[in-house]
Design a protein around this motif. Structure first.
Motif, PDB file in Angstrom:
ATOM      1  N   ASN A 195       0.906  -1.216   0.055  1.00  0.00           N
ATOM      2  CA  ASN A 195       0.039   0.055   0.026  1.00  0.00           C
ATOM      3  C   ASN A 195       1.090   1.097  -0.168  1.00  0.00           C
ATOM      4  O   ASN A 195       2.194   1.287  -0.097  1.00  0.00           O
ATOM      5  CB  ASN A 195      -0.800   0.048   1.322  1.00  0.00           C
ATOM      6  CG  ASN A 195      -0.354  -0.115   2.587  1.00  0.00           C
ATOM      7  OD1 ASN A 195       0.982   0.334   2.697  1.00  0.00           O
ATOM      8  ND2 ASN A 195      -0.677  -0.965   3.700  1.00  0.00           N
ATOM      9  N   ALA A 196       0.007   2.491  -0.098  1.00  0.00           N
ATOM     10  CA  ALA A 196       0.878   3.697   0.087  1.00  0.00           C
ATOM     11  C   ALA A 196       1.804   3.970   1.179  1.00  0.00           C
ATOM     12  O   ALA A 196       3.091   4.424   1.021  1.00  0.00           O
ATOM     13  CB  ALA A 196      -0.060   4.866  -0.083  1.00  0.00           C
ATOM     14  N   LYS A 197       1.319   3.344   2.067  1.00  0.00           N
ATOM     15  CA  LYS A 197       2.378   3.604   3.562  1.00  0.00           C
ATOM     16  C   LYS A 197       3.624   2.793   3.443  1.00  0.00           C
ATOM     17  O   LYS A 197       4.688   3.390   3.715  1.00  0.00           O
ATOM     18  CB  LYS A 197       1.437   3.206   4.857  1.00  0.00           C
ATOM     19  CG  LYS A 197       2.215   3.129   6.024  1.00  0.00           C
ATOM     20  CD  LYS A 197       1.368   2.721   7.366  1.00  0.00           C
ATOM     21  CE  LYS A 197       2.034   3.026   8.551  1.00  0.00           C
ATOM     22  NZ  LYS A 197       1.386   2.698   9.716  1.00  0.00           N
ATOM     23  N   VAL A 198       3.402   1.569   2.870  1.00  0.00           N
ATOM     24  CA  VAL A 198       4.566   0.618   2.566  1.00  0.00           C
ATOM     25  C   VAL A 198       5.460   1.110   1.573  1.00  0.00           C
ATOM     26  O   VAL A 198       6.757   1.282   1.733  1.00  0.00           O
ATOM     27  CB  VAL A 198       4.282  -0.689   2.352  1.00  0.00           C
ATOM     28  CG1 VAL A 198       5.266  -1.600   1.985  1.00  0.00           C
ATOM     29  CG2 VAL A 198       3.299  -1.531   3.512  1.00  0.00           C
ATOM     30  N   LEU A 199       4.896   1.616   0.456  1.00  0.00           N
ATOM     31  CA  LEU A 199       5.668   2.281  -0.658  1.00  0.00           C
ATOM     32  C   LEU A 199       6.496   3.380  -0.086  1.00  0.00           C
ATOM     33  O   LEU A 199       7.330   3.676  -0.529  1.00  0.00           O
ATOM     34  CB  LEU A 199       4.777   2.469  -1.797  1.00  0.00           C
ATOM     35  CG  LEU A 199       4.393   1.394  -2.634  1.00  0.00           C
ATOM     36  CD1 LEU A 199       3.032   1.799  -3.319  1.00  0.00           C
ATOM     37  CD2 LEU A 199       5.634   0.707  -3.257  1.00  0.00           C
ATOM     38  N   GLY A 200       5.793   4.372   0.938  1.00  0.00           N
ATOM     39  CA  GLY A 200       6.419   5.589   1.231  1.00  0.00           C
ATOM     40  C   GLY A 200       7.519   5.219   2.064  1.00  0.00           C
ATOM     41  O   GLY A 200       8.611   6.293   2.107  1.00  0.00           O
ATOM     42  N   GLN A 201       7.988   4.024   2.514  1.00  0.00           N
ATOM     43  CA  GLN A 201       9.128   3.887   3.097  1.00  0.00           C
ATOM     44  C   GLN A 201      10.290   2.803   2.371  1.00  0.00           C
ATOM     45  O   GLN A 201      10.956   2.378   2.760  1.00  0.00           O
ATOM     46  CB  GLN A 201       8.771   2.926   4.584  1.00  0.00           C
ATOM     47  CG  GLN A 201       7.865   3.983   5.199  1.00  0.00           C
ATOM     48  CD  GLN A 201       7.335   3.200   6.622  1.00  0.00           C
ATOM     49  OE1 GLN A 201       8.178   2.697   7.632  1.00  0.00           O
ATOM     50  NE2 GLN A 201       6.467   2.872   6.616  1.00  0.00           N
ATOM     51  N   ALA A 216       2.888   3.685  -6.640  1.00  0.00           N
ATOM     52  CA  ALA A 216       4.255   3.400  -7.209  1.00  0.00           C
ATOM     53  C   ALA A 216       4.900   4.000  -8.284  1.00  0.00           C
ATOM     54  O   ALA A 216       5.926   4.417  -8.411  1.00  0.00           O
ATOM     55  CB  ALA A 216       3.985   1.673  -7.408  1.00  0.00           C
ATOM     56  N   ARG A 217       3.900   4.211  -9.057  1.00  0.00           N
ATOM     57  CA  ARG A 217       4.351   5.086 -10.397  1.00  0.00           C
ATOM     58  C   ARG A 217       4.826   6.380 -10.008  1.00  0.00           C
ATOM     59  O   ARG A 217       5.834   7.137 -10.668  1.00  0.00           O
ATOM     60  CB  ARG A 217       3.215   5.116 -11.578  1.00  0.00           C
ATOM     61  CG  ARG A 217       3.014   3.823 -12.000  1.00  0.00           C
ATOM     62  CD  ARG A 217       4.385   3.109 -12.694  1.00  0.00           C
ATOM     63  NE  ARG A 217       4.632   3.843 -13.995  1.00  0.00           N
ATOM     64  CZ  ARG A 217       4.294   3.830 -15.225  1.00  0.00           C
ATOM     65  NH1 ARG A 217       3.560   2.752 -15.627  1.00  0.00           N
ATOM     66  NH2 ARG A 217       4.952   4.408 -16.035  1.00  0.00           N
ATOM     67  N   GLN A 218       4.194   7.103  -9.023  1.00  0.00           N
ATOM     68  CA  GLN A 218       4.405   8.468  -8.795  1.00  0.00           C
ATOM     69  C   GLN A 218       6.001   8.252  -8.090  1.00  0.00           C
ATOM     70  O   GLN A 218       6.562   9.260  -8.201  1.00  0.00           O
ATOM     71  CB  GLN A 218       3.374   8.751  -7.669  1.00  0.00           C
ATOM     72  CG  GLN A 218       2.194   9.484  -8.198  1.00  0.00           C
ATOM     73  CD  GLN A 218       1.054   9.703  -7.442  1.00  0.00           C
ATOM     74  OE1 GLN A 218       1.296   9.690  -6.119  1.00  0.00           O
ATOM     75  NE2 GLN A 218      -0.263  10.142  -7.731  1.00  0.00           N
ATOM     76  N   ARG A 219       6.505   7.257  -7.645  1.00  0.00           N
ATOM     77  CA  ARG A 219       7.361   7.280  -6.879  1.00  0.00           C
ATOM     78  C   ARG A 219       8.725   6.753  -7.950  1.00  0.00           C
ATOM     79  O   ARG A 219       9.734   6.233  -7.580  1.00  0.00           O
ATOM     80  CB  ARG A 219       7.730   6.338  -5.744  1.00  0.00           C
ATOM     81  CG  ARG A 219       6.799   6.699  -4.516  1.00  0.00           C
ATOM     82  CD  ARG A 219       6.847   5.914  -3.340  1.00  0.00           C
ATOM     83  NE  ARG A 219       8.044   5.758  -2.598  1.00  0.00           N
ATOM     84  CZ  ARG A 219       8.808   6.533  -2.071  1.00  0.00           C
ATOM     85  NH1 ARG A 219       8.224   7.602  -1.602  1.00  0.00           N
ATOM     86  NH2 ARG A 219       9.942   6.199  -1.695  1.00  0.00           N
ATOM     87  N   GLY A 220       8.203   6.545  -9.094  1.00  0.00           N
ATOM     88  CA  GLY A 220       9.086   5.921 -10.324  1.00  0.00           C
ATOM     89  C   GLY A 220       9.580   4.658 -10.148  1.00  0.00           C
ATOM     90  O   GLY A 220      10.384   4.248 -10.709  1.00  0.00           O
ATOM     91  N   VAL A 221       8.577   3.866  -9.802  1.00  0.00           N
ATOM     92  CA  VAL A 221       8.626   2.394  -9.418  1.00  0.00           C
ATOM     93  C   VAL A 221       7.662   1.757 -10.539  1.00  0.00           C
ATOM     94  O   VAL A 221       6.416   1.995 -10.494  1.00  0.00           O
ATOM     95  CB  VAL A 221       8.184   1.937  -8.043  1.00  0.00           C
ATOM     96  CG1 VAL A 221       8.407   0.130  -7.966  1.00  0.00           C
ATOM     97  CG2 VAL A 221       9.302   2.486  -7.052  1.00  0.00           C
ATOM     98  N   LEU A 222       8.155   1.126 -11.409  1.00  0.00           N
ATOM     99  CA  LEU A 222       7.396   0.275 -12.617  1.00  0.00           C
ATOM    100  C   LEU A 222       6.504  -1.012 -12.110  1.00  0.00           C
ATOM    101  O   LEU A 222       7.218  -1.594 -10.848  1.00  0.00           O
ATOM    102  CB  LEU A 222       8.014   0.059 -13.627  1.00  0.00           C
ATOM    103  CG  LEU A 222       9.042   1.045 -14.493  1.00  0.00           C
ATOM    104  CD1 LEU A 222       9.621   0.552 -15.540  1.00  0.00           C
ATOM    105  CD2 LEU A 222       7.738   2.005 -14.963  1.00  0.00           C
ATOM    106  N   VAL A 223       5.466  -1.367 -12.510  1.00  0.00           N
ATOM    107  CA  VAL A 223       4.825  -2.402 -11.804  1.00  0.00           C
ATOM    108  C   VAL A 223       4.458  -3.622 -12.963  1.00  0.00           C
ATOM    109  O   VAL A 223       3.909  -2.870 -13.921  1.00  0.00           O
ATOM    110  CB  VAL A 223       3.378  -2.069 -11.087  1.00  0.00           C
ATOM    111  CG1 VAL A 223       2.700  -3.274 -10.675  1.00  0.00           C
ATOM    112  CG2 VAL A 223       3.801  -1.133  -9.796  1.00  0.00           C
ATOM    113  N   SER A 224       4.776  -4.603 -13.028  1.00  0.00           N
ATOM    114  CA  SER A 224       4.415  -5.623 -14.238  1.00  0.00           C
ATOM    115  C   SER A 224       3.597  -6.770 -13.447  1.00  0.00           C
ATOM    116  O   SER A 224       3.594  -6.945 -12.169  1.00  0.00           O
ATOM    117  CB  SER A 224       5.590  -6.241 -14.611  1.00  0.00           C
ATOM    118  OG  SER A 224       6.388  -6.994 -13.773  1.00  0.00           O
TER     119      SER A 224
END
Length: 328
Positions: free
Chosen positions: A61-67, A90-98
């Protein structure tokens, strides 16, 4: 001097062949036991790897991705569904998802038909009778179920899996109906022998069997809510091999107990392993442990898709199964 290998962390045990190939290609950290990672473990993993390979049991989730830190660049999901990942954040943080689309289509469609047959023909009740040794022979009125040929099947979600279910059900002599965000092309409808319903309410009220084959999104959460479940005929059956959150499980349980719905076959649940205990008590309900896609062939193919996505990313290209928020 050889370039540094990509660091990959896998959150659950995968088939041996997939793990072996991971070791060959990447600097991989594998999960030694087969328990889901805690949020703290997920955060630690994302902070220390370039690529995370999670499964549906990981709540990203956003909280996990924030760290997550700045090192993580790709989340290569082992599975088609990505409702457990906050793709937007994830995309806002520059992380791709497949993900791994299309791999479990046939296996899940097989299990959908197995559930339809199990509920309508009372197969688990028959198994239980044999296992307890209480069967005292054939009788003309014993263990009477229902014939599925000629019955109306309403498919909620006509993507790859929904269409695979339609092909199987058509072979069983069922009448195929469906509701979907977009109507299929005329030639596809004709090939499947499928009738489109623009109104989900109207379809639900007229079907003998409802099959849930749509993904879980904010728009499909409790799509089969108490009001819509009450539209079903008292002799109708509902099966779900998609996502548990699509059905209001408490409302479904109440109606099954009251005899307002004839039966249900469920492979997924609204609260994952927290299955409503009242469901377990009902003879007209077949419960499976989320095994719709559980074939060795399917699991290996999923791994091969993950490997392709990660290797393509490592080579500097866009992963072939990239997920973008607009797709959801």
């Amino acid at each position: 001097m050889p370039s540094k290998r990509l660091s990959v962390t896998v959150t659950r045990r995968l088939p041996d062949a997939v793990e072996a190939r991971m070791r060959e290609l990447f600097e991989v950290t594998l999960r030694e036991d087969d328990t889901p990672m805690t949020s703290a473990e997920l955060i630690a993993a994302m902070q220390s790897c370039d690529v995370l390979v999670p499964t549906v049991t990981d709540d990203i989730n956003a909280k996990v991705l924030g760290q997550a830190g700045d090192r993580l660049k790709l989340i290569a999901n082992y599975g088609a569904g990505v409702d457990h990942i906050d793709v937007q954040t994830a995309r806002q943080r520059g992380v791709l998802v497949s993900n791994t689309p299309g791999v479990v289509t046939e296996d899940t469609a097989d299990m959908t038909m197995a559930l339809i047959l199990s509920v309508t023909r009372r197969i688990p009740e028959g198994l239980a009778l044999m296992q307890t040794g209480d069967w005292d022979g054939w009788a003309p009125t014993a263990m009477l179920g229902g014939r599925i040929a000629g019955r109306r099947l309403g498919i909620l979600g006509m993507g790859r899996i929904g269409q695979a279910v339609a092909r199987r059900a058509h072979a069983f002599g069922m009448q195929i109906h469906y509701n979907n965000r977009r109507r299929l092309r005329p030639e596809v409808e004709e090939d499947l022998g499928a009738t489109w319903w623009e109104s989900l309410d109207q379809m639900v009220a007229r079907m003998d069997i409802i099959s849930i084959n749509c993904p879980h999104t904010p728009a499909t959460f409790h799509l089969m809510n108490a009001r819509r479940l009450k539209l079903m005929k008292p002799d109708a059956v509902i099966v779900n091999t998609a996502r548990g959150e699509v059905i209001d499980e408490n409302a479904l349980t109440r109606m099954l107990r009251a005899g307002e719905i004839a039966g249900a076959g469920l492979d997924v649940y609204e609260h994952d392993t927290g299955v409503n205990p009242r469901l377990r008590e009902l003879k007209n309900v077949v419960l499976l442990p989320h095994m719709g896609s559980a074939t060795l062939e399917g699991r290996i193919e999923m791994g091969e898709k993950v490997l392709l996505n990660v290797k393509t990313f490592d080579d500097g290209h866009r992963p072939p199964d990239l997920v973008i928020p607009a797709m959801l």
